[in-house]
Design an enzyme around this catalytic site. Structure first.
Site, PDB file in Angstrom:
ATOM      1  N   ASP A 142      49.855  40.322  38.464  1.00  0.00           N
ATOM      2  CA  ASP A 142      49.509  40.311  39.883  1.00  0.00           C
ATOM      3  C   ASP A 142      49.298  38.867  40.313  1.00  0.00           C
ATOM      4  O   ASP A 142      48.328  38.220  39.917  1.00  0.00           O
ATOM      5  CB  ASP A 142      48.240  41.149  40.080  1.00  0.00           C
ATOM      6  CG  ASP A 142      47.716  41.112  41.505  1.00  0.00           C
ATOM      7  OD1 ASP A 142      48.344  40.465  42.363  1.00  0.00           O
ATOM      8  OD2 ASP A 142      46.662  41.723  41.757  1.00  0.00           O
ATOM      9  N   VAL A 143      50.213  38.357  41.149  1.00  0.00           N
ATOM     10  CA  VAL A 143      50.120  36.966  41.593  1.00  0.00           C
ATOM     11  C   VAL A 143      50.014  36.921  43.115  1.00  0.00           C
ATOM     12  O   VAL A 143      50.882  37.400  43.831  1.00  0.00           O
ATOM     13  CB  VAL A 143      51.334  36.134  41.103  1.00  0.00           C
ATOM     14  CG1 VAL A 143      51.236  35.904  39.619  1.00  0.00           C
ATOM     15  CG2 VAL A 143      52.663  36.808  41.407  1.00  0.00           C
ATOM     16  N   GLU A 144      48.927  36.343  43.594  1.00  0.00           N
ATOM     17  CA  GLU A 144      48.662  36.185  45.016  1.00  0.00           C
ATOM     18  C   GLU A 144      47.624  35.080  45.169  1.00  0.00           C
ATOM     19  O   GLU A 144      46.988  34.677  44.197  1.00  0.00           O
ATOM     20  CB  GLU A 144      48.174  37.499  45.631  1.00  0.00           C
ATOM     21  CG  GLU A 144      47.037  38.157  44.863  1.00  0.00           C
ATOM     22  CD  GLU A 144      46.730  39.575  45.352  1.00  0.00           C
ATOM     23  OE1 GLU A 144      46.201  39.689  46.464  1.00  0.00           O
ATOM     24  OE2 GLU A 144      47.019  40.537  44.627  1.00  0.00           O
ATOM     25  N   TRP A 145      47.454  34.583  46.382  1.00  0.00           N
ATOM     26  CA  TRP A 145      46.413  33.582  46.611  1.00  0.00           C
ATOM     27  C   TRP A 145      45.056  34.260  46.651  1.00  0.00           C
ATOM     28  O   TRP A 145      44.914  35.329  47.247  1.00  0.00           O
ATOM     29  CB  TRP A 145      46.658  32.843  47.928  1.00  0.00           C
ATOM     30  CG  TRP A 145      47.913  32.044  47.987  1.00  0.00           C
ATOM     31  CD1 TRP A 145      48.908  32.141  48.914  1.00  0.00           C
ATOM     32  CD2 TRP A 145      48.324  31.003  47.094  1.00  0.00           C
ATOM     33  NE1 TRP A 145      49.906  31.240  48.660  1.00  0.00           N
ATOM     34  CE2 TRP A 145      49.570  30.522  47.537  1.00  0.00           C
ATOM     35  CE3 TRP A 145      47.760  30.426  45.944  1.00  0.00           C
ATOM     36  CZ2 TRP A 145      50.268  29.498  46.899  1.00  0.00           C
ATOM     37  CZ3 TRP A 145      48.455  29.406  45.305  1.00  0.00           C
ATOM     38  CH2 TRP A 145      49.687  28.952  45.770  1.00  0.00           C
ATOM     39  N   GLY A 316      47.055  40.808  49.037  1.00  0.00           N
ATOM     40  CA  GLY A 316      47.193  42.091  48.369  1.00  0.00           C
ATOM     41  C   GLY A 316      45.841  42.726  48.095  1.00  0.00           C
ATOM     42  O   GLY A 316      44.795  42.123  48.329  1.00  0.00           O
TER      43      GLY A 316
END
Length: 321
Positions: A142-145, A316
């Site tokens: 899971d990659v998000e800021w 997300g």
């Protein structure tokens, strides 16, 4: 012939027929998953609701889940939060992992990336806590800021891609399966456009078709709502759709179909294809006004999104401790 007088019974029958027709047009998802719902449905994601294979993703925020009811509602897969950063394990992970398997729901674990932690530290943490179950779905990164968190630092695109490469390699080495990338609109635009195109992508869009939010030609999973309602879960839960068919889903689970690269291992199974009958002799394509012969033109590609389409400030829903 004289006009037929419309009786009350005839009126009622006509109304019922009309309502039934509307119900059929409302979308196959209602018939496929009648026990599931959405407290704030959006028409922009109606295509996701029509997909045959649908599932959920969960973490501690769903509380104690009754997995028997979740299964009975038709849930086809579940992504379960396992780890975050290099020092956090979701407190409900072990129970959710065991209960989902017990009730026959295919499940995969996901790791939420922290940009403040070295990638190698996170790989060690992943290997320590994510099981290597042979029957599990491929793992998710899971990659998000991390807006509004302890780790809000934004690394450069180059640094982010390098960290992702290290962790993807670690996940694949640990599980023996090709990882899935989960991301949201902003992070994809800032970092991921054009990268890891042979990996499965799990994309979030809760108010519009993915083609209007992402500069990508295809997708594998779509998180289409964060306000889903599913029996066995109190409150909201994220709902997701798989891009393909029953055959593709089962082949992916068995390792025979790479959904990221769209490649079959050992060749795609043969399917009988019905050949259209030949055009009868003497028939020609119709002509348009002025005598020009008509020809088929494939539909155009949906235009790339503009700056106005960007979901500014929206992240997300997976990586909340």
């Amino acid at each position: 012939m004289p006009a037929r007088k419309l009786t009350r019974a005839g009126t009622s029958f006509g109304v019922l027929t009309f309502v039934a027709a509307l119900a059929c047009l409302a979308g196959p998802a209602l018939a496929l998953y009648p026990k599931k719902g959405d407290s704030a449905p959006h028409h922009g994601v109606r295509d996701a609701r029509r997909k045959v294979i649908q599932g959920i993703d969960v973490s501690r925020w769903q509380g104690d889940i009754d997995w028997a009811k979740v299964k009975d509602a038709g849930t086809r897969f579940a992504f379960i939060k396992a780890t975050e950063g290099g020092d956090h394990v979701d407190p409900n992970f072990k129970r959710n992992w065991a209960e989902a398997k017990k009730h026959g729901i295919p499940r995969g674990a996901y790791h939420f990336v922290w940009w403040c932690r070295p990638a190698k530290d996170q790989v060690r943490w992943i290997k320590k806590h994510i099981p290597r179950d042979p029957d599990a779905l491929p793992p998710v990164l899971d990659v998000e800021w991390q807006n509004d968190s302890q780790c809000s630092r934004r690394v450069s695109r180059e640094d982010a891609l390098e960290k992702i490469r290290i962790m993807m390699a670690g996940l694949r080495e640990h599980t023996g399966k090709k990882p899935i990338i989960y991301t949201d609109i902003n992070f994809h635009e800032d970092v991921l456009e054009g990268a890891f195109n042979d990996h499965p992508y799990w994309l979030r869009s809760t108010a519009a078709p993915l083609a209007k939010r992402y500069a990508r030609n295809r997708w594998e999973f779509w998180q289409f709502t964060t306000t889903g309602r599913v029996p066995g879960i109190v409150g909201h839960v994220d709902r997701n759709a798989f891009f393909g068919s029953e055959r593709e889903f089962e082949a992916w689970r068995q390792g025979r179909f790479d959904i990221g690269a769209r490649k079959w291992h050992g060749g795609e199974p043969k399917v009988a294809v019905r050949t259209p009958p030949p055009t009868p002799a003497g028939l020609r394509a119709p002509k348009a006004a002025g005598g020009t012969r008509l020809r088929f033109v494939p539909p155009g590609r949906i235009p790339a999104r503009t700056a106005d389409n960007r979901d500014v400030g929206v992240t997300g829903s997976l990586g909340r401790r």
